[in-house]
Design a protein around this motif. Sequence first.
Motif, mmCIF file in Angstrom:
data_model
loop_
_atom_site.group_PDB
_atom_site.id
_atom_site.type_symbol
_atom_site.label_atom_id
_atom_site.label_comp_id
_atom_site.label_asym_id
_atom_site.label_seq_id
_atom_site.Cartn_x
_atom_site.Cartn_y
_atom_site.Cartn_z
ATOM 1 N N SER A 177 0.891 -1.783 0.596
ATOM 2 C CA SER A 177 -0.137 0.140 -0.077
ATOM 3 C C SER A 177 0.724 0.949 0.217
ATOM 4 C CB SER A 177 -1.205 0.331 1.176
ATOM 5 O OG SER A 177 -1.663 -1.142 1.057
ATOM 6 N N GLU A 178 1.970 1.754 0.975
ATOM 7 C CA GLU A 178 3.102 2.205 0.529
ATOM 8 C C GLU A 178 3.458 1.910 -0.768
ATOM 9 O OE1 GLU A 178 5.388 1.867 4.330
ATOM 10 O OE2 GLU A 178 4.037 1.926 5.659
ATOM 11 N N ALA A 179 4.207 1.381 -1.389
ATOM 12 C CA ALA A 179 4.610 0.892 -2.441
ATOM 13 C C ALA A 179 3.459 1.625 -3.503
ATOM 14 C CB ALA A 179 5.226 -0.012 -2.648
ATOM 15 N N ILE A 180 1.713 1.805 -3.624
ATOM 16 C CA ILE A 180 1.431 2.443 -3.889
ATOM 17 C C ILE A 180 1.149 3.387 -4.344
ATOM 18 C CG2 ILE A 180 -0.870 2.577 -4.964
ATOM 19 C CD1 ILE A 180 -0.925 -0.960 -4.903
ATOM 20 N N GLU A 181 1.247 4.113 -2.783
ATOM 21 C CA GLU A 181 1.596 6.086 -3.192
ATOM 22 C C GLU A 181 2.957 6.431 -3.342
ATOM 23 O OE1 GLU A 181 -0.865 7.704 -1.764
ATOM 24 O OE2 GLU A 181 -2.776 5.724 -1.705
ATOM 25 N N LYS A 182 3.225 5.518 -3.662
ATOM 26 C CA LYS A 182 4.864 6.210 -3.997
ATOM 27 C C LYS A 182 5.246 6.370 -5.631
ATOM 28 C CE LYS A 182 6.977 7.442 -0.190
ATOM 29 N NZ LYS A 182 8.367 9.042 0.406
ATOM 30 N N PHE A 183 4.083 5.554 -5.840
ATOM 31 C CA PHE A 183 4.146 5.007 -7.028
ATOM 32 C C PHE A 183 3.094 6.682 -8.063
ATOM 33 C CE2 PHE A 183 4.755 0.260 -6.782
ATOM 34 C CZ PHE A 183 6.072 0.722 -6.900
ATOM 35 N N GLY A 203 3.906 14.219 -14.057
ATOM 36 C CA GLY A 203 4.088 14.240 -15.202
ATOM 37 C C GLY A 203 4.480 13.697 -16.412
ATOM 38 N N ILE A 204 5.651 12.464 -16.234
ATOM 39 C CA ILE A 204 6.286 12.094 -16.672
ATOM 40 C C ILE A 204 6.397 10.951 -16.724
ATOM 41 C CG2 ILE A 204 8.121 14.418 -17.412
ATOM 42 C CD1 ILE A 204 9.954 12.855 -15.308
ATOM 43 N N ASN A 205 7.431 9.819 -17.628
ATOM 44 C CA ASN A 205 7.198 8.683 -17.134
ATOM 45 C C ASN A 205 5.725 8.127 -16.830
ATOM 46 O OD1 ASN A 205 9.398 9.148 -18.321
ATOM 47 N ND2 ASN A 205 11.050 8.546 -16.732
ATOM 48 N N GLY A 206 4.282 8.544 -17.113
ATOM 49 C CA GLY A 206 3.417 7.952 -16.558
ATOM 50 C C GLY A 206 3.412 6.521 -16.355
ATOM 51 N N ASN A 207 3.467 6.163 -17.514
ATOM 52 C CA ASN A 207 2.457 4.824 -18.450
ATOM 53 C C ASN A 207 3.651 3.923 -17.150
ATOM 54 O OD1 ASN A 207 1.535 5.278 -20.445
ATOM 55 N ND2 ASN A 207 2.865 4.879 -22.305
ATOM 56 N N GLU A 208 4.917 4.173 -17.207
ATOM 57 C CA GLU A 208 6.026 3.120 -15.796
ATOM 58 C C GLU A 208 5.114 3.115 -14.560
ATOM 59 O OE1 GLU A 208 10.560 3.215 -14.598
ATOM 60 O OE2 GLU A 208 10.504 4.994 -15.906
ATOM 61 N N ALA A 209 4.931 4.299 -14.328
ATOM 62 C CA ALA A 209 3.996 4.632 -12.509
ATOM 63 C C ALA A 209 2.937 3.675 -12.746
ATOM 64 C CB ALA A 209 3.503 6.499 -12.208
ATOM 65 N N GLU A 210 2.463 4.314 -13.868
ATOM 66 C CA GLU A 210 0.944 3.251 -13.696
ATOM 67 C C GLU A 210 1.066 2.001 -14.031
ATOM 68 O OE1 GLU A 210 -0.582 4.961 -17.072
ATOM 69 O OE2 GLU A 210 -1.417 6.685 -16.201
ATOM 70 N N MET A 211 1.739 1.184 -14.657
ATOM 71 C CA MET A 211 2.675 -0.177 -14.751
ATOM 72 C C MET A 211 2.902 -1.298 -13.339
ATOM 73 S SD MET A 211 5.321 -1.827 -17.039
ATOM 74 C CE MET A 211 4.323 -1.219 -18.188
ATOM 75 N N ALA A 212 3.832 0.530 -12.369
ATOM 76 C CA ALA A 212 3.828 -0.765 -11.562
ATOM 77 C C ALA A 212 2.633 -0.531 -10.909
ATOM 78 C CB ALA A 212 5.233 0.789 -10.747
ATOM 79 N N ALA A 267 -0.656 -0.986 -11.415
ATOM 80 C CA ALA A 267 -1.040 -1.813 -11.361
ATOM 81 C C ALA A 267 -0.561 -3.540 -11.333
ATOM 82 C CB ALA A 267 -1.199 -1.752 -13.292
ATOM 83 N N GLN A 268 0.947 -3.463 -11.249
ATOM 84 C CA GLN A 268 1.611 -4.832 -11.137
ATOM 85 C C GLN A 268 1.636 -4.712 -9.462
ATOM 86 O OE1 GLN A 268 5.533 -4.786 -12.238
ATOM 87 N NE2 GLN A 268 4.930 -4.950 -14.831
ATOM 88 N N THR A 269 1.090 -3.917 -8.618
ATOM 89 C CA THR A 269 1.355 -4.071 -7.115
ATOM 90 C C THR A 269 -0.265 -4.081 -7.022
ATOM 91 O OG1 THR A 269 3.328 -2.281 -7.106
ATOM 92 C CG2 THR A 269 1.890 -2.357 -5.077
ATOM 93 N N GLU A 270 -0.951 -3.539 -7.468
ATOM 94 C CA GLU A 270 -2.554 -3.720 -7.231
ATOM 95 C C GLU A 270 -2.719 -5.122 -7.311
ATOM 96 O OE1 GLU A 270 -4.897 -0.544 -9.060
ATOM 97 O OE2 GLU A 270 -4.552 0.778 -7.405
ATOM 98 N N ASN A 271 -2.496 -6.103 -8.642
ATOM 99 C CA ASN A 271 -2.975 -7.555 -8.988
ATOM 100 C C ASN A 271 -1.443 -7.470 -7.258
ATOM 101 O OD1 ASN A 271 -3.670 -6.223 -10.787
ATOM 102 N ND2 ASN A 271 -1.954 -6.328 -12.369
ATOM 103 N N ALA A 272 -0.846 -8.039 -7.190
ATOM 104 C CA ALA A 272 -0.242 -8.795 -6.414
ATOM 105 C C ALA A 272 -1.548 -8.813 -5.168
ATOM 106 C CB ALA A 272 0.935 -7.816 -5.842
ATOM 107 N N ILE A 273 -1.642 -7.358 -4.106
ATOM 108 C CA ILE A 273 -1.817 -6.597 -3.356
ATOM 109 C C ILE A 273 -3.832 -7.796 -3.453
ATOM 110 C CG2 ILE A 273 -3.869 -4.806 -2.059
ATOM 111 C CD1 ILE A 273 -1.345 -3.289 -2.952
ATOM 112 N N ALA A 274 -4.005 -7.584 -4.792
ATOM 113 C CA ALA A 274 -5.551 -8.205 -4.930
ATOM 114 C C ALA A 274 -5.535 -9.209 -5.143
ATOM 115 C CB ALA A 274 -5.854 -7.845 -6.077
ATOM 116 N N SER A 275 -4.244 -10.172 -5.463
ATOM 117 C CA SER A 275 -4.269 -11.676 -5.375
ATOM 118 C C SER A 275 -3.928 -12.024 -4.010
ATOM 119 C CB SER A 275 -2.903 -11.773 -5.564
ATOM 120 O OG SER A 275 -3.154 -11.753 -7.370
ATOM 121 N N SER A 276 -3.951 -11.266 -3.263
ATOM 122 C CA SER A 276 -3.289 -11.567 -1.856
ATOM 123 C C SER A 276 -4.672 -11.604 -1.038
ATOM 124 C CB SER A 276 -1.638 -10.255 -1.148
ATOM 125 O OG SER A 276 -2.159 -10.858 0.231
ATOM 126 N N ASP A 277 -5.168 -10.322 -1.489
ATOM 127 C CA ASP A 277 -6.643 -9.834 -0.424
ATOM 128 C C ASP A 277 -7.644 -11.362 -0.984
ATOM 129 O OD1 ASP A 277 -5.508 -7.703 0.559
ATOM 130 O OD2 ASP A 277 -6.779 -6.278 -0.826
#
Length: 533
Positions: free
Chosen positions: A316-322, A329-338, A340-350
Motif C-alpha cells: 500500500s505504501e509502495a502504491i502511494e509512492k508510485f 507528469g513524466i514517464n506516466g506509463n512506467e508509474a501506472e504499470m508499477a 497495476a502490478q502492485t495492485e494485482n499483487a495486493i488483489a491476489s493476496s486479498d
Amino acid sequence: MSTDNTNRPDQYSVDETSNAFLRSSETNVSPRETLSVSSAQPIADAKIRLLSWLGLGALFVVALVVIFILPSIVEKYELPLAPRLDPTEIIVTTPSVPPLSISPFQEAQISKSRREAQDKLATLLENQSRLQQVNVEQWAEQSYLDSVGAAAAGDDFYRVQNFVEATLAYSRAGEQMRQLIDTIPNVLNEQVSLGKSAIDENRSSDAISHFSLALLLLDSEFEGLESLELQMSPELGLQRAKVMDEVVELIDSADQLYRSEQFESAVTLFREALALDSYNDDAQKGLKAVEFAIKEHEFALIMSEGYRLLTAGKPSEAIEKFRLAGELGINGNEAEMAIAQTENAIASSDIRRLRVDAEAAAQQELWIETSNFYKLALAIDSNLSFAIKGLDYATKRARLDELLIAALDNPERLAEGSVYDETMEIYMIGRAVEGAGPRLLEMLDKLETTLEQSQIPIEVIFRSNNLTEVTLQRTEVFGSFTEISKGLKPGRYVAVGKRVGYRDVREEFTVGFEMTPEIVVVRCDEPINALRR
C-alpha cells in the motif's frame, strides 16, 4: 530673355528719328528747306523728352515690384537645393530687361506658369519633409536621390524663368517622392521581417536598426499602417533586440550548467533570460529541458523508494509512492504499470485471504458473514468463479436460516393453515440440505417439535353470562352460554362478544407453548347508554 532690337519697337523709332535728325544737319540745303527743318525741331525734341520720361517711369514701377512685391511671393516657395537669391541681386539684374518689352498677356502667362511651378514645388517640399521625418535615406537612398536630382533640374529651369520645364521637373520629383510614401507599408513589413530574422540569428545591432526604423514608420501615422498585420510588434522587437546580447550570454551559461548536470543553477539562469525576453525560444526550450531533467531525477528517486517498500512487504505504501511519481507528469506509463502490478499483487493476496475467511465462516454456518466475504472478493475481481458460486450458496443458506428463526420465534402463527403449510415447506427444504451443519440440524429439530405440538388440541374453558353472543374469529361461533370447554390447536386466538345495548368485548389469548389460560371470560356487561352519560 532675349534683348534683340526687333523686340523693342519704341526704342528703335526714337533712335531712327535722332539719326535722321543728324543727317539732315550735315547736308547742303536751301534756305527754304532750312526753315522747314528748323520749325520741325521743337516738335521732335518734345517727343523725345516724352518718351524718355515714360521709359524712366516704367523702370521705376518695375523696380518697385521687384523690391517690394516679388520677395514676398518667392519667400513662400524657397528652393530646396539652392539658396534664395538676394533681393539686391534681383534689382541689379532686372534693369537689363527692357521696360516695355513684354505685353500684359505675356506677363499673365508667365505669372500663371510661375504659380504652377510654385504649386508643384510646394507639394514636392511637403513630400520631402514627410520622407525626411522617416529617414528615407536609410531605406530608399537611391530612389530618394533620384527624386532630389529631378528637383534640382527644376531649380535650374526656375532660375532662368523657364517655368514650364520647372513645373514638369518639380512634378516628376514630387511624384517620385509620393511613390516612395506609398511604399511605406511594405517597407514597414519588410523592416519587421528583417528585424525578426536578426533576432532569430542573434544579430542585435541589425535587429535594433530594423525595429527602430519600423517603429519610426509606424509612429508616422501614414495612411494604411493601422490595418497592417505585422509579424511582431516593432516596440516589442526593439525591446528584445536591446537585451539580446545579455540574454544570449545567460543562455550560453545556462547550457553549460545543464550539461554539467547543475540543474538548479541552470534553471535560475534560464529564468533570468526569460525575465528579460519572455519570447526567446532558446530560453524557453532550455528551461523545459532542465525542468524535465529535474523531474526525471526526482521520478527515479521516488520509484526506487516505492520498489523498496514493495520488497519490504508494504504494497500500500509502495502504491502511494508510485502515484506520487506519476503526478510529476513524466514517464506516466512506467508509474501506472508499477501501480497495476502492485495492485494485482495486493488483489491476489486479498482474494486469497477473503476466500479463506469465507470458507471459515461457512464452516461455522455464519452465512451472512460468508456472503460479505464473497462480495468483497468479487469487488476486487468480478469474474472470480469460486466467489460467484460461494455467494449464491451463502445467500440461500442465509435466507433459510432467516425463515427457520422466524418460524421458531412465532409458533402461535402455526394455528393458521397457510402459515403451517409454509412452515412445513421450509422445514422440508432444510431437511434436504446436504452436509447440514449442527446449527441447521438443531433448528430443524426444534421446528419439527413445534410443528407436531401445533397439531395437538388443548382444552380451553370459556365462561360467559348466557346473554352474550360469543364467536371465536376464523374458527367457530359459540353463541350464548355460561361455560363451555373447547379443544383448540396451539396458536393465537381472538374471542369476540356481542350483546344488544352493550359494548362489544374482545379477548385475545394464546393456546399452547406454555401460554394457555385457565379460563377465557367473554361477556358484555357495560351498557352503551351508561357510556354516553
